[in-house]
Write an enzyme that holds these catalytic residues in place. Structure first.
Site, PDB file in Angstrom:
ATOM      1  N   LYS A  76      24.247  -6.098  19.414  1.00  0.00           N
ATOM      2  CA  LYS A  76      23.248  -5.561  18.489  1.00  0.00           C
ATOM      3  C   LYS A  76      23.357  -4.055  18.253  1.00  0.00           C
ATOM      4  O   LYS A  76      22.958  -3.552  17.197  1.00  0.00           O
ATOM      5  CB  LYS A  76      21.846  -5.884  19.001  1.00  0.00           C
ATOM      6  N   ASP A 116      13.463 -10.258  19.699  1.00  0.00           N
ATOM      7  CA  ASP A 116      13.460 -11.202  20.815  1.00  0.00           C
ATOM      8  C   ASP A 116      14.132 -10.593  22.041  1.00  0.00           C
ATOM      9  O   ASP A 116      14.302 -11.276  23.049  1.00  0.00           O
ATOM     10  CB  ASP A 116      14.190 -12.487  20.424  1.00  0.00           C
TER      11      ASP A 116
END
Length: 365
Positions: free
Chosen positions: A73, A105
């Site tokens: 990410k 998340d």
């Protein structure tokens, strides 16, 4: 158009390999290469998996350590934040720190918080119900403010968007919807570095023509959009099959592909927390519908078994990362596997790349 080849949660779209789009900007890789902690993550060949899957060679892109974090990410967050802060300064709003707001998340929120800390900005991260407390603690340790939401991921996104309306706040969300598309597009561009690395690593391994199939875990679809962009923007090269993998309890892309339109689904509990998303990103959807050959949904037990198998072969992979193996294994080796193998164009000499999007440290469940 989709076709169902068995009772397995599966959808296939003939003709996806002929779909084409524009490439990602080349300067993204240059940006990442200049970062102090940048290094290409490993592409590990695992002959045991090739034998298991009945193909020629299998490589796993190991994202267990990327820019100091245990997931891919940071590639998207770093590029998007760089672009957003540059635009803010160009518009005359750069005199003080901004607050970077996001919902997560786990992995994306931690990446945003890490970049905010390194760049002297603030971070406010909204976390949905069901995220492990240790994942929340990891975000807090990046000096971010965390708001825990009593609801699913989609509700956390809504609350983050409302909070980002405050002065000096910037929403850095890795999903898009009508009216909010520029920053998610930058995030997708950031993921293109991962694909560029795979090209170089496969060439070094003697695979000059690229893979025959790439299997990618999917939440809202941003990583899959980057993968589709990379492989469907090559006009003169052989196109690989592209497979998306989701939890059965949050199969929003599979459901959308089956219906031929972007839809939301009600999500349930899953150990694949980073994939527990109910609505595909609006900018990802045209790429997923156009360029994905197939989609499959898997139960948590399949992902857990794949993670154990990868660990035994020396690859650290959390439930989300291991989904790439679990989904392809289920598709090829389950009932109706011969039909799905033909739909994906796989044979005994095929080269497969599995995107293991996180390490075990990213998901402490």
């Amino acid at each position: 158009m989709t076709e169902n080849l068995s009772c397995l949660p599966w959808s296939a779209r003939p003709g996806a390999r002929a779909w084409r789009c524009a490439p990602a900007p080349a300067e993204v890789r240059d940006f990442h290469s200049a970062l102090p902690d940048y290094a290409a993550t490993p592409l590990t060949e695992l002959p045991a998996l090739a034998q298991d899957l009945g193909v020629g060679r299998v490589f796993v892109k190991d994202e267990s350590h990327r820019l100091g974090l245990p997931a891919f990410k940071a590639l998207g967050a770093s590029w998007a934040i760089h672009r957003a802060l540059a635009e803010r300064a160009a518009n005359g709003h750069g005199s003080g720190p901004a607050t970077l707001v996001t919902a997560t998340d786990g992995n994306h929120g931690r990446a945003v918080a890490r970049m905010a800390r390194l760049l002297g900005q603030h971070a406010h991260v909204f976390v949905p119900q069901g995220v492990h407390p240790r994942a929340v603690t990891a975000i807090v340790e990046e000096q971010a403010k965390v708001t825990e939401v009593q609801g699913p991921y989609d509700e956390a996104v809504r609350q983050a968007a409302r909070a980002a309306a405050a002065p000096d706040a910037i929403l850095v969300q890795d999903t898009a919807w009508p009216g909010y598309e520029q920053i998610p597009a930058w995030i997708v561009e950031g993921y293109s570095t991962l694909c560029a690395e795979i090209d170089e690593q496969l060439t070094a391994a003697g695979v000059a023509e690229g893979p025959d199939l790439v299997s990618v875990p999917v939440g809202v679809g941003s990583l899959a959009q980057a993968v589709v962009t990379h492989y469907r923007s090559r006009l003169s090269e052989r196109a690989p099959a592209l497979l998306s993998v989701e939890p059965e309890s949050a199969a929003c892309v599979l459901e959308s592909l089956a219906l031929g339109a972007l839809v939301s689904v009600t999500t349930g509990k899953t150990s694949m927390a980073g994939l527990n998303c109910g609505t595909p990103s609006s900018i990802a959807w045209p790429y997923l519908y156009g360029g994905l050959d197939a989609a499959v949904a898997i139960p948590d037990a399949d992902s857990a078994r794949a993670a154990v198998d990868l660990a035994g072969l020396g690859v650290s992979s959390g439930p989300c990362g291991a989904a790439a193996l679990a989904g392809l294994r289920t598709a090829l080796n389950g009932v109706g596997g011969d039909d799905r193998r033909r739909a994906l164009g796989l044979g005994p000499s095929s080269v497969v790349v599995l995107l293991s999007s996180e390490g075990t440290a990213a998901n402490p469940l």
